[in-house]
Write an enzyme that holds these catalytic residues in place. Structure first.
Site, mmCIF file in Angstrom:
data_model
loop_
_atom_site.group_PDB
_atom_site.id
_atom_site.type_symbol
_atom_site.label_atom_id
_atom_site.label_comp_id
_atom_site.label_asym_id
_atom_site.label_seq_id
_atom_site.Cartn_x
_atom_site.Cartn_y
_atom_site.Cartn_z
ATOM 1 N N ASP A 159 37.324 32.909 48.794
ATOM 2 C CA ASP A 159 36.063 32.557 48.135
ATOM 3 C C ASP A 159 34.950 32.417 49.177
ATOM 4 O O ASP A 159 33.819 32.872 48.967
ATOM 5 C CB ASP A 159 36.243 31.246 47.360
ATOM 6 N N HIS A 187 40.084 26.230 43.719
ATOM 7 C CA HIS A 187 40.072 27.697 43.749
ATOM 8 C C HIS A 187 40.218 28.175 42.309
ATOM 9 O O HIS A 187 41.310 28.482 41.834
ATOM 10 C CB HIS A 187 41.209 28.253 44.607
HETATM 11 P P1 NAX Z 1 52.527 39.894 42.850
HETATM 12 O O1 NAX Z 1 52.939 39.657 41.450
HETATM 13 O O2 NAX Z 1 52.262 41.262 43.326
HETATM 14 O O3 NAX Z 1 53.620 39.281 43.835
HETATM 15 C C1 NAX Z 1 54.159 38.010 43.653
HETATM 16 C C2 NAX Z 1 55.555 38.045 44.222
HETATM 17 O O4 NAX Z 1 56.069 36.718 44.195
HETATM 18 C C3 NAX Z 1 56.529 38.909 43.434
HETATM 19 O O5 NAX Z 1 57.159 39.829 44.313
HETATM 20 C C4 NAX Z 1 57.518 37.891 42.872
HETATM 21 O O6 NAX Z 1 58.848 38.423 42.794
HETATM 22 C C5 NAX Z 1 57.431 36.788 43.907
HETATM 23 N N1 NAX Z 1 57.916 35.490 43.434
HETATM 24 C C6 NAX Z 1 57.814 34.934 42.210
HETATM 25 N N2 NAX Z 1 58.437 33.756 42.167
HETATM 26 C C7 NAX Z 1 58.932 33.542 43.405
HETATM 27 C C8 NAX Z 1 59.700 32.503 43.979
HETATM 28 N N3 NAX Z 1 60.086 31.454 43.262
HETATM 29 N N4 NAX Z 1 60.050 32.605 45.276
HETATM 30 C C9 NAX Z 1 59.681 33.676 46.003
HETATM 31 N N5 NAX Z 1 58.982 34.699 45.498
HETATM 32 C C10 NAX Z 1 58.609 34.632 44.226
HETATM 33 O O7 NAX Z 1 51.250 38.944 43.092
HETATM 34 P P2 NAX Z 1 50.158 39.009 44.239
HETATM 35 O O8 NAX Z 1 49.075 39.905 43.833
HETATM 36 O O9 NAX Z 1 50.846 39.235 45.524
HETATM 37 O O10 NAX Z 1 49.566 37.525 44.150
HETATM 38 C C11 NAX Z 1 50.345 36.403 44.496
HETATM 39 C C12 NAX Z 1 49.636 35.129 44.112
HETATM 40 O O11 NAX Z 1 48.392 34.990 44.794
HETATM 41 C C13 NAX Z 1 49.275 35.014 42.632
HETATM 42 O O12 NAX Z 1 49.628 33.704 42.172
HETATM 43 C C14 NAX Z 1 47.778 35.164 42.626
HETATM 44 O O13 NAX Z 1 47.186 34.528 41.512
HETATM 45 C C15 NAX Z 1 47.412 34.508 43.911
HETATM 46 N N6 NAX Z 1 46.087 34.794 44.468
HETATM 47 C C16 NAX Z 1 45.432 33.770 45.081
HETATM 48 C C17 NAX Z 1 44.205 33.937 45.693
HETATM 49 C C18 NAX Z 1 43.527 32.808 46.380
HETATM 50 O O14 NAX Z 1 42.393 33.014 46.823
HETATM 51 N N7 NAX Z 1 44.080 31.610 46.516
HETATM 52 C C19 NAX Z 1 43.531 35.257 45.656
HETATM 53 C C20 NAX Z 1 44.445 36.394 45.378
HETATM 54 C C21 NAX Z 1 45.516 36.121 44.368
HETATM 55 O O15 NAX Z 1 44.972 36.250 43.095
#
Ligand code: NAX
Length: 324
Positions: A159, A187
């Site tokens: 952000d 956030h």
């Molecule tokens: P993806 O869905 O591409 O990847 C998430 C991965 O996490 C998957 O491979 C899944 O198998 C794995 N996962 C789920 N549960 C798990 C667990 N218990 N232990 C280990 N791995 C696990 O998502 P992606 O685009 O990589 O985003 C990840 C997260 O970042 C999301 O929650 C998203 O909302 C968040 N974000 C946060 C941002 C921020 O500024 N704080 C910005 C970007 C993003 O939106």
């Protein structure tokens, strides 16, 4: 030779993981002279995909990468970890209520916090990226009573960087001319990017733009940028999120005079103690410090309070669910 720093990444097979791991292994997270050992935590169904990413990491022959381990066991993943990037989370799906979302994430961040508590290195630093990031960080922190509370942080650096880029474009200045940008609060869409302390060429940014632009364009554009990226890309921000995670940890370890990070409140600026809220921060001697003494006018006060209220509601909800 220096002992490698162990960096654990959860959600390693996801899209942020794919953008993040190569940069960590190349030395951008901690510095070009610091060897790293990667630990990838995934859910069982995604371990194979994480192994594929690890094959590509091998194929980069990164001089600083001293090893990669892949597991679906949090206790192993965090064993001896010095840095933990908690990226994997349960996304909100259609029809999901906030309580369901918090519950599902509590099931992830509670056990991961406990595993960090029981197995991580004494100098562990945690950055939560997975949403709802601030409250997931709170859940992990509350499950790790033996780890100093301030080692749990959540990411608002994306952000912050978005705000820098929007302002630079508006004023037609390089981002490097902008100092003292601040994101306050959660956030989420309630976050408050503050231009009243931001300086551009020694002048206050809020005085260089008209109020309508600040209120009706700048703030919502920064807060809704994630949705705009999804709309344009057909997928959520990944490379920019990974970049922000790198910036956050690099500055935490190596120091900075001013950036934004969500860290546990000590009560500064009227933010209730213990909430993991974004503040203007400096990093000195490897620790975040909230920058003190800023005057908060009525316009900013209202917006900071609204975002902090949302964080309080999330904290109340996870308390009622028994997650903290
Ligand atoms: P993806 O869905 O591409 O990847 C998430 C991965 O996490 C998957 O491979 C899944 O198998 C794995 N996962 C789920 N549960 C798990 C667990 N218990 N232990 C280990 N791995 C696990 O998502 P992606 O685009 O990589 O985003 C990840 C997260 O970042 C999301 O929650 C998203 O909302 C968040 N974000 C946060 C941002 C921020 O500024 N704080 C910005 C970007 C993003 O939106």
């Amino acid at each position: 030779a220096q002992t490698p720093v162990k960096v654990t990444v959860t959600g390693a097979a996801g899209q942020i993981g794919y953008a993040l791991l190569f940069r960590i292994a190349s030395g951008q997270l901690l510095g070009a002279d610091v060897p790293v050992k990667l630990s990838l935590l995934e859910i069982p169904q995604a371990v194979k995909a994480a192994e594929g990413t690890a094959m590509e990491l091998d194929d980069c022959a990164f001089p600083l990468l001293s090893g990669i381990e892949i597991t679906d066991d949090a206790n192993k993943a965090f064993d001896g970890a010095n840095v933990a990037l908690l990226v994997g989370a349960r996304p909100r799906t259609a029809g999901m209520e906030r309580g369901d979302l918090l519950q599902a994430n509590g099931g992830i961040f509670g056990p991961q916090g406990k595993a960090i508590n029981d197995h991580a290195a004494d100098d562990i630093r945690v950055l939560v990226v997975g949403n709802p990031a601030n409250t997931n960080a709170l859940i992990a922190q509350q499950s790790a009573p033996d780890v100093p509370a301030e080692r749990f942080t959540a990411m608002t650096r994306l952000d912050h960087n978005r705000a820098l880029s929007q302002l630079a474009a508006k004023l037609q200045v390089p981002v490097t001319e902008i100092k003292k940008m601040t994101i306050w609060g959660n956030h989420s869409a309630t976050q408050y990017p503050d231009l009243f302390h931001t300086e551009v060429g020694g002048k206050i940014a809020a005085e260089l733009v008209d109020e309508a632009w600040l209120r009706d364009t700048f703030i919502p554009t920064v807060a809704k940028r994630g949705a705009a990226i999804i709309e344009a890309r057909g997928a959520s921000s990944a490379a920019s999120a990974a970049n922000a995670a790198i910036d956050h940890v690099f500055d935490w370890v190596n120091g900075t005079e001013w950036t934004s990070a969500a860290i546990p409140s000590d009560g500064s600026y009227g933010v209730p103690e213990g909430l993991i809220s974004s503040f203007p921060v400096a990093s000195r001697d490897g620790k975040w410090e909230i920058i003190q003494g800023l005057e908060i006018d009525a316009f900013s006060r209202e917006r900071i309070d609204a975002s902090v209220r949302e964080l309080e509601e999330e904290r109340t909800a996870v308390r009622e669910l028994g997650l903290i």
